[in-house]
Every structure is written in structure tokens, then in C-alpha cells.
Design a protein around this motif. Structure first.
Motif, PDB file in Angstrom:
ATOM      1  N   LEU A 169      -9.884  23.482   0.136  1.00 54.29           N
ATOM      2  CA  LEU A 169      -9.371  21.728  -0.759  1.00 54.29           C
ATOM      3  C   LEU A 169     -11.021  21.517  -0.846  1.00 54.29           C
ATOM      4  N   LYS A 170     -11.358  20.885  -1.801  1.00 55.86           N
ATOM      5  CA  LYS A 170     -13.175  20.333  -2.009  1.00 55.86           C
ATOM      6  C   LYS A 170     -12.671  18.468  -2.129  1.00 55.86           C
ATOM      7  N   GLY A 171     -11.960  18.417  -2.033  1.00 55.06           N
ATOM      8  CA  GLY A 171     -12.013  16.612  -2.501  1.00 55.06           C
ATOM      9  C   GLY A 171     -10.661  16.201  -2.992  1.00 55.06           C
ATOM     10  N   VAL A 172      -9.732  16.708  -2.188  1.00 59.31           N
ATOM     11  CA  VAL A 172      -8.678  15.885  -2.951  1.00 59.31           C
ATOM     12  C   VAL A 172      -7.766  14.655  -2.616  1.00 59.31           C
ATOM     13  N   ASN A 173      -7.678  13.336  -4.020  1.00 59.28           N
ATOM     14  CA  ASN A 173      -7.284  12.096  -3.140  1.00 59.28           C
ATOM     15  C   ASN A 173      -6.110  12.330  -3.973  1.00 59.28           C
ATOM     16  N   THR A 209       0.740  -1.720  -0.229  1.00 59.99           N
ATOM     17  CA  THR A 209      -0.452   0.042  -0.183  1.00 59.99           C
ATOM     18  C   THR A 209       1.131   0.688  -0.117  1.00 59.99           C
ATOM     19  N   ALA A 210      -0.059   2.352  -0.633  1.00 55.51           N
ATOM     20  CA  ALA A 210       1.451   3.621  -0.514  1.00 55.51           C
ATOM     21  C   ALA A 210       1.587   3.534   1.076  1.00 55.51           C
ATOM     22  N   ASP A 211       2.424   4.825   0.560  1.00 55.50           N
ATOM     23  CA  ASP A 211       3.574   5.907   2.521  1.00 55.50           C
ATOM     24  C   ASP A 211       1.952   6.727   2.688  1.00 55.50           C
ATOM     25  N   LEU A 212       1.932   7.088   2.111  1.00 55.71           N
ATOM     26  CA  LEU A 212       0.902   8.747   2.000  1.00 55.71           C
ATOM     27  C   LEU A 212      -0.303   8.323   1.269  1.00 55.71           C
ATOM     28  N   ILE A 213      -1.597   8.632   1.686  1.00 49.22           N
ATOM     29  CA  ILE A 213      -3.208   8.528   1.160  1.00 49.22           C
ATOM     30  C   ILE A 213      -3.542   9.405   1.358  1.00 49.22           C
ATOM     31  N   VAL A 214      -4.166  10.159   0.652  1.00 46.67           N
ATOM     32  CA  VAL A 214      -5.318  11.038   0.785  1.00 46.67           C
ATOM     33  C   VAL A 214      -6.049  10.706   0.288  1.00 46.67           C
ATOM     34  N   ARG A 215      -7.072  10.725   1.009  1.00 50.51           N
ATOM     35  CA  ARG A 215      -8.692  10.548   0.650  1.00 50.51           C
ATOM     36  C   ARG A 215      -9.761  11.610   0.893  1.00 50.51           C
ATOM     37  N   VAL A 223      -9.333  21.319   8.433  1.00 54.13           N
ATOM     38  CA  VAL A 223      -9.774  19.940   7.850  1.00 54.13           C
ATOM     39  C   VAL A 223     -10.941  19.721   7.521  1.00 54.13           C
ATOM     40  N   ILE A 224     -11.790  19.830   7.150  1.00 55.78           N
ATOM     41  CA  ILE A 224     -13.415  19.611   6.933  1.00 55.78           C
ATOM     42  C   ILE A 224     -14.186  17.894   7.076  1.00 55.78           C
ATOM     43  N   LYS A 225     -13.149  17.467   5.846  1.00 54.31           N
ATOM     44  CA  LYS A 225     -14.055  16.182   6.186  1.00 54.31           C
ATOM     45  C   LYS A 225     -12.693  15.099   5.073  1.00 54.31           C
ATOM     46  N   GLY A 226     -12.664  14.007   5.092  1.00 50.16           N
ATOM     47  CA  GLY A 226     -11.120  13.510   4.785  1.00 50.16           C
ATOM     48  C   GLY A 226     -10.842  12.322   5.207  1.00 50.16           C
ATOM     49  N   GLU A 227      -9.792  11.986   5.119  1.00 49.47           N
ATOM     50  CA  GLU A 227      -8.286  10.933   5.856  1.00 49.47           C
ATOM     51  C   GLU A 227      -7.878  11.694   4.890  1.00 49.47           C
ATOM     52  N   VAL A 228      -6.176  11.358   6.423  1.00 50.39           N
ATOM     53  CA  VAL A 228      -4.591  11.164   5.252  1.00 50.39           C
ATOM     54  C   VAL A 228      -3.969  10.511   5.973  1.00 50.39           C
ATOM     55  N   LEU A 229      -3.487   8.823   5.363  1.00 56.35           N
ATOM     56  CA  LEU A 229      -2.268   7.744   6.027  1.00 56.35           C
ATOM     57  C   LEU A 229      -1.307   8.083   5.937  1.00 56.35           C
ATOM     58  N   PHE A 230      -0.750   7.743   6.860  1.00 59.28           N
ATOM     59  CA  PHE A 230       1.111   7.973   6.992  1.00 59.28           C
ATOM     60  C   PHE A 230       0.861   6.879   7.030  1.00 59.28           C
ATOM     61  N   LYS A 231       2.068   5.616   6.634  1.00 62.07           N
ATOM     62  CA  LYS A 231       2.582   5.249   6.713  1.00 62.07           C
ATOM     63  C   LYS A 231       1.602   4.329   6.887  1.00 62.07           C
ATOM     64  N   GLY A 253      -9.015  23.477  -6.002  1.00 63.57           N
ATOM     65  CA  GLY A 253      -9.451  22.397  -5.120  1.00 63.57           C
ATOM     66  C   GLY A 253      -8.967  20.677  -5.270  1.00 63.57           C
ATOM     67  N   ARG A 254      -8.942  21.154  -5.943  1.00 60.92           N
ATOM     68  CA  ARG A 254      -9.711  19.242  -6.388  1.00 60.92           C
ATOM     69  C   ARG A 254      -7.822  19.068  -7.562  1.00 60.92           C
ATOM     70  N   LEU A 255      -6.991  18.005  -7.241  1.00 59.99           N
ATOM     71  CA  LEU A 255      -6.639  16.979  -8.422  1.00 59.99           C
ATOM     72  C   LEU A 255      -7.576  16.732  -9.749  1.00 59.99           C
ATOM     73  N   VAL A 256      -7.594  16.878 -10.543  1.00 59.98           N
ATOM     74  CA  VAL A 256      -8.594  17.255 -12.061  1.00 59.98           C
ATOM     75  C   VAL A 256      -7.934  15.913 -12.997  1.00 59.98           C
ATOM     76  N   VAL A 257      -6.651  16.079 -13.282  1.00 66.48           N
ATOM     77  CA  VAL A 257      -5.749  15.471 -14.310  1.00 66.48           C
ATOM     78  C   VAL A 257      -4.437  14.826 -13.675  1.00 66.48           C
ATOM     79  N   SER A 258      -4.525  13.592 -14.035  1.00 62.75           N
ATOM     80  CA  SER A 258      -3.680  12.746 -13.375  1.00 62.75           C
ATOM     81  C   SER A 258      -3.440  12.579 -15.480  1.00 62.75           C
ATOM     82  N   GLY A 259      -1.252  12.123 -14.615  1.00 65.08           N
ATOM     83  CA  GLY A 259      -1.064  11.428 -16.186  1.00 65.08           C
ATOM     84  C   GLY A 259       0.502  11.005 -15.973  1.00 65.08           C
TER      85      GLY A 259
END
Ligand SMILES: Nc1ncnc2c1ncn2[C@@H]1O[C@H](COP(=O)(O)OP(=O)(O)O)[C@@H](O)[C@H]1O
Ligand SMILES: [Mg+2]
Lengths: 455, 277
Positions: free
Chosen positions: B20-24, B2-8, B58-66, B227-233
Motif C-alpha cells: 500500500l503506497k498511500g491509501v486515503n 466526522t467519519a467513523d473510519l478515517i485512513v490517512r 504499517v510503515i507510514k500513515g494513520e487510521v482513526l476508528f471512532k 496500492g493506491r485508491l486512484v478513482v472514486s465515484g
């Protein structure tokens, strides 16, 4: 126990009778006895300063039980404590253990008002430097004392506490540096109040003849206790033309101790005076620090550090008095206040008519570490010259949360971050001191004050 | 793995304003992700909130680090666990010696509890890293960032990265405000640190320009917009942004936003996609 029992006046109070008895006991010259009695009369006539005076609006002495205090107390100290004190004083010079001769030019330790220890390099004696407690000076060089003691600089009639001081003055330091003599190593003097319910009146008189150079560090401490102790001190610094004096006053009083003191320097032509007042101890401490720039081209640096905790109250009234052209004063007082501590800074820059080409700088910065702490800062200008550079700034602020976040983002705990920032806050002053041991000693005091504090 | 940094689904506000309006995002050690996007899109906000800057809520969401809940940790815990941020605008702290700050920080990261790491060991370490970033050792005698030039500030941030040896480093516009030579020094320093880590360092490289990506090749490129990641490549996305700018993203984003408001579903317009949670 080591000590001097000659000034023990058991259960005496601050009365005329006590004064006479003391003066007789010490076989003081007539002029001194006369001055003491005159000063005592003034003391009785002058009103007790109170909130009706601007200078005393924020510092309340009504809790000081002057009438129940005994002058001087006993000049006794436990040998262990004396050893510890000497180790501390030695650390101020940065001296390695057992190497003291190399690190100070002279050492004087007094408990209440008796001499406990005296050490002065032979070389200095040979150059005509006089460094001794006040009583010895009265005995050995009465003419010099008669000429200078509370005559030219601080005068008994200025207010009630200076009158009281002039009446009872004893203990403290006399330092005379002849013309052209430069002393590289610092002279150190320590005044210690032993016992409770005691009032002391240490007097420091420094006469630095023209082109001389000297550093004097004075340490003030007390043994503490339930009952009050009180010090009404006066420091007169008289600088001849081109003289260079550094005077450092360390306020390490125990928490039962009150202080009302004046430190005043009078500077001749091209003279340079550096003062540092470091206040960490005491209950209510009011110190007036004044540089009178009398001669053309005189320069004064005035530094202050203070750290109040608990319910400590510090009051600094400073004066940068420019009487002549081409004079410079540069004042920087920085303090931290925690718990319910309270500090007052009132700094006056006065430039007389004709004091052209004057540079006067003043800055007072206060760091508030707790909600209950408070600092008042009042810069004041009286400028009668029209060609001068003058700046003043005052601030009262809390630690910037951005600083804390930055340091924490590198792994420092909040407590570590706060300590580091407070330390840094004081660095601006400490870094200006050319004495490494002293800098370290002050940093240690700051660390002690920070202990267990993390907000 | 699993990834070391997970932003949900991370939502973050500053003083009531939602930024930020929902970053993954998922990042593994050994990976380099570039995060691009126009000014004001929320890149620094993401970096700061990941480090625990109390200014952001932070108003919503979670972040896992390791695997652990990052958001419940204090900033210093995050740092000691191996998260690092090189700030876009590092604060200067008057009076605080850079050397003693650095020594305290490295000691904290290396798990010294009461005492600090031995001075000789520290000096050896710092001397080596100074050389890597072509920094003058006199910087150590100065106050933290105080009076540092723009370039010195950025290099001092990377010096701290080098000293602290984190597992995930967020570099916020470390390349901006530098001239071409400055970018080269900093970028080569980062690249060297990355290579030396042998797969133990993950980097989120926030940048405004693609020039730094010539030295540091990212595995993945994300674009943040509003406030969102809208493109990945892949790395070629950076080149495309360089050539075309952000306008085409703005247009596609507008289409998606309009559709989302109507239907509340997953939408895609061109390369821009948005998953409604
Ligand atoms: N400290 C702040 N105070 C007020 N607004 C802020 C603060 N930080 C960020 N913002 C706002 O949040 C938005 C995103 O800013 P930022 O995260 O700095 O974007 P980027 O780094 O992508 O340029 C902007 O509209 C900015 O005005
Ligand atoms: Mg930014």
C-alpha cells in the motif's frame, strides 16, 4: 484416616529381605514368593538401562534415587481427600451427585498399596465378574493368578524395571470378565501414592474372555512433597477371541513422582482393544504402550494425550505389532509442551511375515507452546509383510499465528484464542472417546495446564 | 459528523515489499463503499491491516476508528470496538467447535468479562441468524471452517458479521467463488443486516465483480490500483468498470505516474488522480 496398615514396612528398602518379610507378612502362596525372589535376582543381574540403549537415549533416570526409596509406604489417606477423589472419579462417568450406582459398574480406590474403598455391583458378581485389588485376587483366585500373572504378556526378564516390578508387585487391579459377559458401565480403579520417598508397583491384570466387553479406567495420583516418589507399574491386558476392551490410564501424578511402566495388550482373533494414555502429571514419566495383534482380524486403537509444563519429561514408546493377517492398528498421540517440558515419542509398527491385509496407522502430533519446550518424534517401521496399508506421520509445530489472528479478529483475547486452539488440538483425540464425563475431565486437566498461559 | 473510519496516507509492507503506497479513505456508519480493483492491487492487504493482521507492517500513515488510533489496538480490541472483517480466505481451525468459538466471540463483543453469554440467549440469537443466511444449524457442531465448502465459508463469515453486529464491516470478496444463487443469498443477507442496523453499520465492500452491487447499492465506489485508491465515484463507476475493464485506468495511471516523477505535484489524468503527500 482410613487405610490398611498391613503393608507398612517402616524404613525398609528395595532389598531381598524386605521382599521376604513382605511375602511372609501377607502369607502369600509359595509359587508367588518363589517368583518374587527369582524376579529379584533378575533385577539385580540386569543392567540399569542407560543412554547406551536406543530406547533410553533421551530419558535419563540417573536422578532417580532407587536405593533410598521405601516400598509401598503407608496406605493412609485423609478422609477429606478420599471424598474429593471419589467426587473426581464420579465425574469421569458423568454421574450426577449422589447417583453413583447407576454410573459405574465397580470402583476400587487404593492408597499406596492398601485398599481404601471397594464397590462392585451385585449384578456383576452374579455374572462371575471378578474386580478386586491384586492382593485379594492372590487370596481368592490364586489359580487364575498363577496362570496369568506376568506369564503370558509382560515378563520379568524383559528388563530391569519389569524385573523389579515382578519382585515387588502389589496393589493395582485384577479384572476377570467371563466369556460373553458385556459390562456397559465403566469400572474405575484409582491408585494413590501417599507420602514421600515411596515406591509402588501397581499391577493391573485384565483377563477378558472371548466375546466379553469391558471398560476399565485407571487413575494414578500421588500426594507430592519434596522427596521423590516412584511407580514401576505393569498393565497386562489379555483379550480372548472377539473380546472388546477399553483401557484408560490417567497419569495425574504430583510433580515429585517418577514412573516407568508398561501397558501391553495381547489380542485374540477379532478382538478389539482401545487404549488411552493421558499424561498430565509426574516428573519423569516413561510409559511403553503395546498392542500385540496376535489373532486374525484383531483391531487396536491406541490414543494418547499429554501436556508437559515446567520441567516435566514424558517418554512414550509404543508398539503396534501385527502378527496375523487382517489386523488393524490405529495410533494417535497428541501432546502440548510448554515451559521447559520435553516429550519423546518413539512409535514402532511391526508387521510380521504373513501379516497380510494389515492396516497400520500411526500419527504423533506435538504442539510447542514455549521456546524452551521440546518434542522428539520418531516413527519406525519393521515391515515383513508385502500386502498392507501403512501410514505414519509425525509433527512438531507451534500454534499457527493465522489461527490466533482469526480468533482475535472476532474479539477473543490472545489468551482465549490460544486456549481454544490448544483445546481444539486435543479434540481430535478426545472426540474419539465415547465417555462424556471422561472427555470433560480431560478437558479440565488441559484447562488447568493452560491456566495463566498466553503465548 | 466526522467519519467513523478515517485512513490517512497508509503505507504498508509485507516482508520488505511495499504494497500500500498511500491509501486515503473515509467511511461513515450508514454508508456503503465499494472497493474494486484488479487482482493484486492491495485490497486484501488494506482489509487485513485494518484488522491488525501482524503479518503486515504499517510503515507510514494513520487510521482513526471512532476517533481513536486504530493502529495501536490489538485485533481483539478492534473487534470489540466494532470493527469486523469477512475474510477472503477464512482459515479453518481443526478441533475448535464453531459453536463455542461463536459464543465466545459474541460474549467478547457484548462485553461479558468472566463468563460467557447465557447459552439459551446465544442459541436464540444464532438460530435467527442461521435462518437469514440459509445455513444448516449442523454447521455449529462442526469445527471452524473445517471442511466447509466455498459457499459455506463465505456464509459463515457473514453469520459472524450478523452475530457480532459491528459498526464498520469490511467484506473482502465475499461474493467470489460463489455461484449466482450463492451470491444472491449472501448479498440479500448483507443487505438485510444493513437495513436492520438503521444507519449503524458502515460497509466497505471489496469486490472484483460488480454483480454483487446489483443487490447492495453502494454510495461510493473506489478503485484501487498499485496500492493506491486512484478513482472514486458513484455507483455508475462500477458499471463503467464492468463495461470497460481496468485497462483505461492502467493507462491513465501510467500518465500520472510519469508526471509525478517529474514534478512531484498533484496530478490528474482522466478520472485518475493522485495526491502526493
Ligand atoms: N501474505 C502475503 N505474502 C506475500 N505477498 C503478499 C501477501 N499478501 C499480499 N501479498 C502481495 O501483495 C500484493 C497485493 O495483494 P492483495 O492485497 O491480496 O491484493 P488483492 O486483494 O487486491 O488481490 C500482491 O502483489 C501480493 O502478491
Ligand atoms: Mg484480495
Amino acid at each position: 484416616m482410613v487405610g490398611d496398615s498391613r503393608t507398612q514396612l517402616v524404613a525398609a528398602q528395595l532389598t531381598r529381605e524386605t521382599l521376604l518379610a513382605l511375602s511372609k507378612q501377607l502369607r502369600e502362596p509359595e509359587w508367588l514368593q518363589k517368583r518374587r525372589l527369582e524376579a529379584f535376582d533378575l533385577y539385580q543381574q540386569l543392567p540399569m538401562p542407560g543412554p547406551h540403549l536406543e530406547e533410553w537415549r533421551r530419558t535419563d533416570l540417573s536422578g532417580l534415587a532407587l536405593d533410598s526409596l521405601t516400598p509401598y509406604g503407608q496406605g493412609m489417606i485423609l478422609e477429606d481427600e478420599l471424598r474429593r477423589l471419589i467426587a473426581f472419579l464420579k465425574s469421569l462417568t458423568g454421574a450426577p451427585e449422589g447417583d453413583r450406582k447407576e454410573e459405574w459398574a465397580g470402583l476400587l480406590v487404593q492408597g499406596s498399596s492398601g485398599v481404601l474403598l471397594q464397590d462392585q455391583s451385585e449384578a456383576l458378581k452374579a455374572q462371575g465378574v471378578l474386580f478386586m485389588d491384586l492382593r485379594s485376587a492372590i487370596r481368592e483366585v490364586p489359580d487364575l493368578l498363577q496362570e496369568y500373572l506376568m506369564v503370558r504378556c509382560i515378563r520379568p526378564d524383559e528388563d530391569k524395571f519389569r524385573a523389579l516390578h515382578a519382585a515387588f508387585l502389589a496393589g493395582g487391579t485384577f479384572l476377570y470378565v467371563p466369556r460373553g459377559v458385556e459390562i456397559a458401565l465403566p469400572l474405575i480403579s484409582s491408585v494413590w501414592i501417599e507420602g514421600e520417598g515411596v515406591a509402588i508397583f501397581p499391577h493391573t491384570l485384565v483377563v477378558a474372555e472371548s466375546q466379553s466387553k469391558v471398560t476399565l479406567i485407571e487413575d494414578h495420583r500421588s500426594s507430592g512433597g519434596e522427596a521423590q516418589a516412584f511407580s514401576a507399574g505393569a498393565v497386562e491386558l489379555i483379550l480372548g477371541d472377539g473380546a472388546h476392551v477399553r483401557y484408560i490410564s490417567l497419569g495425574n501424578w504430583a510433580l515429585n513422582t517418577w514412573e516407568v511402566s508398561t501397558i501391553r495388550g495381547i489380542l485374540g482373533r477379532d478382538a478389539t482393544l482401545h487404549t488411552l494414555v493421558a499424561s498430565f502429571g509426574g516428573n519423569v514419566v516413561k510409559v511403553n504402550v503395546e498392542s500385540i495383534l496376535q489373532g486374525q482380524g484383531a483391531t487396536s486403537e491406541m490414543l494418547g494425550v499429554f501436556f508437559g509444563t515446567g520441567r516435566q519429561h514424558f517418554d512414550f514408546h509404543t508398539l503396534q505389532e501385527h502378527q496375523s493377517p487382517h489386523t488393524t492398528s490405529d495410533l494417535l498421540y497428541k501432546g502440548a509442551l510448554a515451559d521447559r517440558a520435553y516429550s519423546v515419542f518413539a512409535g514402532l509398527i511391526r508387521a510380521h511375515y504373513g501379516a497380510q491385509k494389515t492396516n497400520a496407522f500411526q500419527s504423533n502430533r506435538n504442539l510447542i507452546l514455549s521456546d524452551g519446550a521440546r518434542a522428539d518424534s520418531m516413527p519406525k517401521l519393521e515391515i515383513m509383510a508385502n500386502d498392507l496399508r501403512c501410514t505414519h506421520g509425525a509433527s512438531v509445530s507451534r500454534i499457527d499465528e493465522e489461527y490466533i489472528f482469526y480468533l482475535m479478529s472476532r474479539g477473543l483475547t490472545r489468551i482465549q484464542a490460544v486456549h481454544m486452539i490448544v483445546d481444539g488440538f486435543f479434540s481430535e483425540v478426545l472426540d474419539r472417546l465415547p465417555l462424556e464425563g471422561l472427555r470433560e475431565g480431560l478437558r479440565e486437566e488441559i484447562t488447568k495446564k493452560m491456566q495463566g498461559r498466553g503465548t | 459528523m466526522t467519519a467513523d473510519l478515517i485512513v490517512r496516507d497508509l503505507h504498508v509492507a509485507v516482508e520488505e515489499k511495499v504494497i500500500l503506497k498511500g491509501v486515503n479513505l473515509e467511511l461513515k456508519k450508514g454508508e456503503i463503499h465499494a472497493l474494486m480493483g484488479p487482482n493484486g492491487s492491495g485490497k486484501s492487504t488494506l482489509a487485513n491491516v485494518l484488522m491488525g493482521n501482524p503479518f503486515y507492517q504499517v510503515i507510514k500513515g494513520e487510521v482513526l476508528f471512532k476517533g481513536e488510533d486504530l493502529l495501536s489496538m490489538s485485533p481483539d480490541e478492534r473487534a470489540r470496538k466494532g470493527l469486523f472483517i469477512a475474510f477472503q480466505y477464512p482459515v479453518s481451525i481443526p478441533g475448535v467447535s464453531f459453536a463455542s468459538f461463536l459464543r465466545t466471540a459474541v460474549s467478547a463483543r457484548r462485553g461479558y468479562e468472566k463468563e460467557l453469554m447465557p447459552i439459551s440467549e446465544f442459541q436464540k440469537l444464532v438460530r435467527e441468524k442461521l435462518g437469514l443466511l440459509q445455513l444448516d444449524p449442523s454447521i455449529l457442531t462442526r469445527y471452524v471452517n473445517d471442511g466447509f465448502s466455498g459457499g459455506e465459508k463465505k456464509r459463515a463469515e457473514i453469520l459472524q458479521l450478523a452475530m457480532l453486529e459491528p459498526e464498520v464491516a469490511i467484506l473482502d470478496e465475499t461474493d467470489s467463488g460463489l455461484d449466482i444463487d450463492g451470491v444472491k443469498v449472501v448479498a440479500e443477507g448483507i443487505q438485510a443486516l444493513y437495513e436492520r442496523s438503521q444507519g449503524n453499520l458502515g460497509i466497505l465492500l471489496i469486490t472484483h465483480y460488480s454483480r454483487i452491487l446489483k443487490y447492495i447499492r453502494p454510495h461510493t465506489v473506489h478503485v484501487m490500483f498499485d496500492g493506491r485508491l486512484v478513482v472514486s465515484g458513484g455507483p455508475d463507476l462500477a458499471e463503467e468498470l464492468d463495461a470497460r475493464g481496468y485497462d483505461w485506468i492502467r493507462e491513465q495511471y501510467a500518465v500520472v505516474t510519469a508526471e509525478i516523477q517529474e514534478t512531484g505535484a498533484v496530478r490528474r489524468a482522466g478520472k485518475v488522480f493522485w495526491v502526493q503527500h
